[in-house]
Design an enzyme around this catalytic site. Structure first.
Site, PDB file in Angstrom:
ATOM      1  N   ASP A 386       0.827  -1.197   0.000  1.00 42.07           N
ATOM      2  CA  ASP A 386       0.000   0.000   0.000  1.00 42.07           C
ATOM      3  C   ASP A 386       0.866   1.255   0.000  1.00 42.07           C
ATOM      4  O   ASP A 386       1.747   1.430   0.855  1.00 42.07           O
ATOM      5  CB  ASP A 386      -0.902  -0.021   1.245  1.00 42.07           C
ATOM      6  CG  ASP A 386      -1.919   1.090   1.245  1.00 42.07           C
ATOM      7  OD1 ASP A 386      -2.798   1.089   0.363  1.00 42.07           O
ATOM      8  OD2 ASP A 386      -1.833   1.976   2.129  1.00 42.07           O
ATOM      9  N   GLU A 415       1.564  -0.638  -5.212  1.00 40.80           N
ATOM     10  CA  GLU A 415       0.340   0.128  -5.423  1.00 40.80           C
ATOM     11  C   GLU A 415       0.702   1.613  -5.320  1.00 40.80           C
ATOM     12  O   GLU A 415       0.504   2.254  -4.294  1.00 40.80           O
ATOM     13  CB  GLU A 415      -0.734  -0.255  -4.393  1.00 40.80           C
ATOM     14  CG  GLU A 415      -2.079   0.410  -4.618  1.00 40.80           C
ATOM     15  CD  GLU A 415      -2.319   1.621  -3.718  1.00 40.80           C
ATOM     16  OE1 GLU A 415      -3.342   2.311  -3.933  1.00 40.80           O
ATOM     17  OE2 GLU A 415      -1.526   1.881  -2.800  1.00 40.80           O
TER      18      GLU A 415
END
Length: 665
Positions: A386, A415
């Site tokens: 993330d 990401e």
């Protein structure tokens, strides 16, 4: 390896990433091709090799192997070697003048014009004596004897028989084997390759919140409930299930439905606000289940041919045990209060960030490494990371190398929807796959330009794009307004433009309800349980099944770096293809970019690339409709509709047998 610099010039070694600062990426089973420009003053015959080995932490390296390079002309040399296993490799280039081969070449030219070559034969004799000594040193006793005998013969007066001996190809081969490599130039860098397992290149992801597994929007799901989804996800053809964070969720500043700042007592909060009284990054949310139940879920997924990816979100809720145990790990304001995460105008009141480069980094970084290793020990080998662009690149380079030195099979997906150079830098320092801008590329020219960039060298040497048409954070405007046709065409693009792609649960149901004026889901699953009706009208489950079946059946769609765009006379129809290096699998794809109206196009079929003569008839099997047709010549007229916005053709050439015509891929 000690560097040596002779008079051979070694330039433009490729692939080479940023002067050797970073490793290029490949997959186990690939053949690795190395090219270099090599030259030297004068007319010497040159010999060049690629030296390579599988490397790792100190003491785990294999012995150096050598493969000869081949001269292709214009000072370009090439060689290749196999990448048999997952892990890190090293390679470099070495070149030297072959003194005996050079001498033999000059001798022949002098003999051909009738020159007296007594002195030249004595010179050759000396070269052979040196080669004989080197052969003896390296244990080549028989070869040493042969070289020494030839050296003695060359001291005799010239004769036709002696010239034949001097110019013998076998003699040159043996002498070349024991050439004087003290004259060699070694390239001044040892370069690296990281060789991933196949899943790093080819994967189909399905993102799924296990807490919504019960599907009534009220009951918190468990891993046992999530197991019931496995046959469904398998039936769609996905091989990777990605779970958002499965850890305890903080209570302080917990977000309510639709990101409300006020949470009701039954609100479940954002999974990315990690940590509470029940534990932190190594703990499991108690409503999901126990570690044993999680491991059982992993095994059940494996039995369905699915691998589980976990979200790796290195951030904390204010209630995370780290906050009390290690206050030195966190950023604080001048008044001493802990800083919450912000990306103005957004503010994440339920999340606090680490002080990555602060005084606690010497203990913080190893602790976070231990988090990854903890989940690897549970059986997780894929991590979707993330927001890695909000943490230092130095940390990721350190972490990924440390983890992959122990577990080279681990895959990291970045990401990072951020600036292009930052996304590429994350790939260079080690991330296996990367999110991309595909999510917002909707028109023909921008799709062709962007996908060409990321699927061709030099970018494809380190960057593998994983294409997502939606995520829990992003519901693009096109999907909000286009209905099932838009969902069909975007997933068809994602599944065929790259060898890796993913969707977030609900895509197959054409879920397109958004917050007004935003690319965000209404009633987002990030903040609440969702009642998924998997049978609701308008779904495109069969479309996705066919796409994934085509990907599994045709190896051309499983490769990254083989995408080629071709000409279509309609700017709303994209035409492209993929093929395996040996041509055994060849696929053409046409996709309409218009979700509202039918589109017709004249396709310019790349017969030369397909290896098909202009007058040959060939068969195409359209995989989404299972229709077969015969095509001939370089043009094909097609029609795509909102209900059928993409066509995928496997191309088969015919061959004549003794009894009948047959075809082959």
């Amino acid at each position: 390896m000690n560097s040596r610099i002779g008079s051979v010039v070694i330039e433009s070694v490729r692939p080479e990433l940023d002067g050797g600062r970073f490793a290029v990426k490949r997959v186990a089973g690939d053949t690795f091709k190395v090219e270099a420009d090599l030259f030297k003053e004068g007319h010497d015959v040159l010999v060049a090799i690629v030296r390579w080995r599988q490397s790792g932490p100190s003491g785990q390296e294999t012995q150096w192997a050598e493969v000869p390079m081949k001269a292709l002309g214009n000072d370009l040399w090439v060689a290749d070697f196999p990448l048999a296993r997952n892990g890190r490799y090293q390679y470099t280039v070495e070149a030297w003048p072959d003194l005996f081969a050079t001498w033999a070449s000059e001798l022949k030219r002098k003999v051909d014009v009738g020159r007296d070559v007594r002195s030249e034969l004595l010179e050759g004799s000396g070269l052979l004596e040196g080669a004989a000594e080197r052969a003896r040193t390296f244990g080549g006793e028989e070869e040493s004897r042969l070289l020494a005998e030839a050296a003695t013969k060359l001291k005799q007066p010239p004769s036709p028989e002696l010239i034949v001996t001097a110019l013998s190809p076998d003699l040159a081969r043996i002498a070349g084997k024991y050439a004087d490599r003290s004259l060699a130039t070694q390239y001044d860098r040892v370069l690296e390759i990281f060789v991933d397992r196949e899943r790093a290149r080819t994967s189909a992801w399905y993102e799924f919140f296990p807490r919504s597994a019960v599907r009534d929007g009220k009951t918190h799901g468990t891993f046992k409930d999530a197991e019931a989804w496995l046959p469904y996800i398998q039936s769609l053809g996905f091989d990777t299930i990605y779970l958002p964070p499965i850890h305890p969720i903080g209570r302080t500043a917990r977000k309510g439905k639709n990101n409300s700042l006020r949470a009701e007592p039954d609100d479940v909060g954002s999974p990315w606000a990690i940590g509470g009284a029940e534990g932190g990054h190594k703990a499991i949310h108690p409503q999901l289940g126990t570690p044993e139940e999680f491991r059982r879920f992993l095994k059940a997924a494996e039995q369905h041919g699915i691998e589980v990816a976990l979200d790796l979100a290195f951030q904390c809720s204010p209630d995370h045990p780290y906050v009390k145990e290690h206050p030195e790990w966190f950023l604080r304001r001048p008044d001493g209060t802990i800083k919450t995460a912000e990306n103005p105008p957004k503010r994440y009141e339920d999340i606090v960030n680490f002080d990555w480069m602060g005084p606690g980094r010497d203990t913080l970084w190893p602790e976070l490494e231990s988090v990854v290793l903890h989940w690897v020990q549970q059986g997780v080998k894929i991590f979707r990371v993330d927001n890695p662009h909000t943490k230092p690149l130095q940390f990721w380079a350190w972490l990924i190398r440390h983890v992959q030195d122990k577990h080279p099979e681990v895959v990291f997906l970045s990401e990072a929807f951020t600036r292009p150079k930052v996304m590429k830098a994350l790939a260079k320092i080690g991330f296996t796959q990367s999110y991309t801008y595909f999510t917002w590329r909707n028109f023909k020219q921008e799709i062709e330009e962007y996908l060409t960039e990321i699927t061709h060298p030099p970018v494809s040497d380190y960057f593998r794009g994983n294409l997502w048409p939606n995520t829990p954070d992003i519901l693009p405007e096109l999907l909000q307004r286009s209905g099932p046709a838009g969902f069909r065409l975007r997933v068809a693009l994602a599944a065929t433009l790259s060898s890796s792609y993913g969707i977030y649960c609900g895509y197959e149901l054409c879920e397109g309800r958004a917050l007004p004026g935003k690319e965000e889901y209404l009633d987002s699953e990030k903040y609440q349980l969702v009642a998924w009706d998997l049978e609701r009208p308008g779904h495109i489950r069969d479309w996705i099944r066919k796409l994934n079946a085509a990907r599994k059946q045709h190896p051309a769609l499983q490769l990254y770096g083989n995408l080629r765009f071709f000409r279509s006379d309609n700017d709303r129809v994209l035409f492209y293809g993929k093929r395996t290096p040996d041509g055994s699998s060849q696929v053409l794809v046409a996709v309409s970019l218009d979700p509202h109206s039918p589109q017709e196009a004249l396709l310019h079929v790349p017969l030369k690339e397909l290896g098909i003569p202009p007058d040959e008839t060939y068969q195409v099997h359209e995989l989404m409709t299972d229709e077969r047709r015969l095509w001939q010549g370089p043009h094909a007229q097609i029609r795509l509709t909102p209900d059928q916005p993409a066509a995928i053709w496997a191309v088969y050439r015919f061959r004549r047998t003794e009894q009948a015509f047959d075809y082959y891929e």
